[in-house]
Design a protein around this motif. Sequence first.
Motif, short mmCIF file in Angstrom:
data_model
loop_
_atom_site.label_atom_id
_atom_site.label_comp_id
_atom_site.label_asym_id
_atom_site.label_seq_id
_atom_site.Cartn_x
_atom_site.Cartn_y
_atom_site.Cartn_z
N PRO A 17 4.76 -4.55 -14.24
CA PRO A 17 5.52 -5.71 -13.80
C PRO A 17 4.64 -6.90 -13.44
CG PRO A 17 5.79 -3.87 -12.27
CD PRO A 17 4.90 -3.41 -13.37
N ALA A 18 3.40 -6.65 -13.03
CA ALA A 18 2.45 -7.73 -12.71
C ALA A 18 1.05 -7.20 -12.98
CB ALA A 18 2.59 -8.17 -11.26
N THR A 19 0.25 -7.95 -13.72
CA THR A 19 -1.09 -7.50 -14.09
C THR A 19 -2.13 -7.79 -13.00
OG1 THR A 19 -2.64 -7.39 -15.96
CG2 THR A 19 -1.70 -9.54 -15.45
N VAL A 20 -1.81 -8.70 -12.05
CA VAL A 20 -2.64 -8.93 -10.86
C VAL A 20 -1.71 -8.96 -9.65
CG1 VAL A 20 -4.25 -10.46 -9.66
CG2 VAL A 20 -4.33 -10.30 -12.15
N VAL A 21 -2.04 -8.17 -8.64
CA VAL A 21 -1.23 -8.13 -7.43
C VAL A 21 -2.12 -8.23 -6.20
CG1 VAL A 21 0.55 -6.70 -8.51
CG2 VAL A 21 -1.24 -5.61 -7.14
N GLU A 22 -1.49 -8.60 -5.09
CA GLU A 22 -2.13 -8.52 -3.78
C GLU A 22 -1.36 -7.47 -3.00
OE1 GLU A 22 -3.26 -11.18 0.16
OE2 GLU A 22 -2.27 -12.16 -1.53
N LEU A 23 -2.09 -6.57 -2.34
CA LEU A 23 -1.44 -5.57 -1.51
C LEU A 23 -1.10 -6.20 -0.18
CD1 LEU A 23 -3.63 -2.41 -2.19
CD2 LEU A 23 -1.59 -3.20 -3.41
N GLY A 24 0.13 -6.01 0.25
CA GLY A 24 0.55 -6.56 1.54
C GLY A 24 1.75 -5.83 2.08
N ASP A 25 1.65 -5.36 3.30
CA ASP A 25 2.75 -4.66 3.96
C ASP A 25 3.26 -3.49 3.12
OD1 ASP A 25 2.65 -6.44 6.14
OD2 ASP A 25 3.94 -7.88 5.07
N GLY A 26 2.35 -2.76 2.48
CA GLY A 26 2.72 -1.59 1.69
C GLY A 26 3.29 -1.91 0.32
N ALA A 27 3.30 -3.19 -0.07
CA ALA A 27 3.89 -3.58 -1.35
C ALA A 27 2.84 -4.18 -2.28
CB ALA A 27 5.00 -4.61 -1.12
N GLU A 28 3.10 -4.12 -3.57
CA GLU A 28 2.28 -4.76 -4.59
C GLU A 28 2.96 -6.08 -4.95
OE1 GLU A 28 2.02 -1.81 -7.72
OE2 GLU A 28 1.35 -0.30 -6.27
N VAL A 29 2.40 -7.19 -4.46
CA VAL A 29 3.02 -8.51 -4.62
C VAL A 29 2.30 -9.26 -5.75
CG1 VAL A 29 3.53 -10.69 -3.45
CG2 VAL A 29 3.53 -8.53 -2.15
N PRO A 30 3.03 -9.71 -6.78
CA PRO A 30 2.38 -10.45 -7.88
C PRO A 30 1.53 -11.61 -7.35
CG PRO A 30 4.66 -10.02 -8.40
CD PRO A 30 4.47 -9.63 -6.97
N PHE A 31 0.30 -11.72 -7.87
CA PHE A 31 -0.60 -12.79 -7.43
C PHE A 31 -0.97 -13.67 -8.61
CE2 PHE A 31 -4.64 -14.81 -6.77
CZ PHE A 31 -4.47 -15.37 -5.52
N PRO A 32 -0.98 -14.97 -8.47
CA PRO A 32 -0.56 -15.71 -7.28
C PRO A 32 0.95 -15.76 -7.13
CG PRO A 32 -1.30 -17.25 -8.94
CD PRO A 32 -1.55 -15.89 -9.48
N ASP A 33 1.69 -15.48 -8.22
CA ASP A 33 3.15 -15.39 -8.16
C ASP A 33 3.63 -14.70 -9.44
OD1 ASP A 33 3.17 -17.37 -10.22
OD2 ASP A 33 3.39 -18.98 -8.76
N GLU A 60 -9.78 6.22 4.86
CA GLU A 60 -8.46 5.75 5.23
C GLU A 60 -7.69 5.41 3.96
OE1 GLU A 60 -6.45 1.80 7.31
OE2 GLU A 60 -8.61 2.05 7.35
N VAL A 61 -6.48 5.94 3.82
CA VAL A 61 -5.62 5.60 2.70
C VAL A 61 -5.04 4.22 2.99
CG1 VAL A 61 -3.55 6.18 1.39
CG2 VAL A 61 -5.09 8.00 2.17
N VAL A 62 -5.30 3.27 2.10
CA VAL A 62 -4.81 1.91 2.27
C VAL A 62 -3.52 1.71 1.48
CG1 VAL A 62 -5.35 -0.53 1.89
CG2 VAL A 62 -7.12 1.03 2.73
N HIS A 63 -3.45 2.35 0.31
CA HIS A 63 -2.27 2.19 -0.55
C HIS A 63 -2.23 3.37 -1.51
CE1 HIS A 63 0.92 -0.15 -2.43
NE2 HIS A 63 0.43 0.19 -3.61
N THR A 64 -1.04 3.82 -1.83
CA THR A 64 -0.86 4.87 -2.82
C THR A 64 -0.15 4.28 -4.02
OG1 THR A 64 -0.69 6.54 -1.08
CG2 THR A 64 0.14 7.14 -3.26
N PHE A 65 -0.77 4.41 -5.20
CA PHE A 65 -0.19 3.88 -6.43
C PHE A 65 0.67 4.95 -7.08
CE2 PHE A 65 -4.11 1.53 -5.74
CZ PHE A 65 -3.63 0.23 -5.80
N THR A 66 1.89 4.57 -7.49
CA THR A 66 2.80 5.53 -8.10
C THR A 66 3.24 5.10 -9.49
OG1 THR A 66 4.70 4.45 -7.07
CG2 THR A 66 3.70 6.28 -5.86
N GLY A 67 2.81 3.93 -9.94
CA GLY A 67 3.23 3.41 -11.25
C GLY A 67 2.05 3.29 -12.18
N PRO A 68 1.85 2.11 -12.75
CA PRO A 68 0.78 1.89 -13.72
C PRO A 68 -0.60 2.17 -13.12
CG PRO A 68 2.17 -0.07 -13.52
CD PRO A 68 2.61 0.89 -12.49
#
Length: 137
Positions: A43-59, A10-18
Amino acid sequence: MGDEPVGELEVVHTFTGPMPTGVSVSHTGRIFVNFPKWGDQVPATVVELGDGAEVPFPDQAWNSPSADDDAQAFVSVQSIVVDPADRLWVLDTGSPMFQPRRRPAARCRPARAGVRPPPRPARSARCRPRPGPGSGR
């Protein structure tokens, strides 16, 4: 089991940047990814995947170091892993582009941090390591 397939891919996420170098999944199914700063715009060295987006973690603040020796932020994370206690461990080399450290304060890198991810609604809160059972603290 042998060579027989188990389940479907199952494809969970497709990376298109770094280029990511680490993926780890918490016991509750949260997916964390890291991107070291090796040349791509990161843009962020640690992210959480959520709703198809790479969200900076913890912020975003934790992913916006003021310098390579910024102890209050991630600088260039090379690896992450979720342990059996559901803590996210982060290995930060503090060395974007594998550059030598020029300032004495930067000698403290590489660093690792254990972060217990907060529940999703508290995504913007700063996370600090919490002692686990039997840690003696």
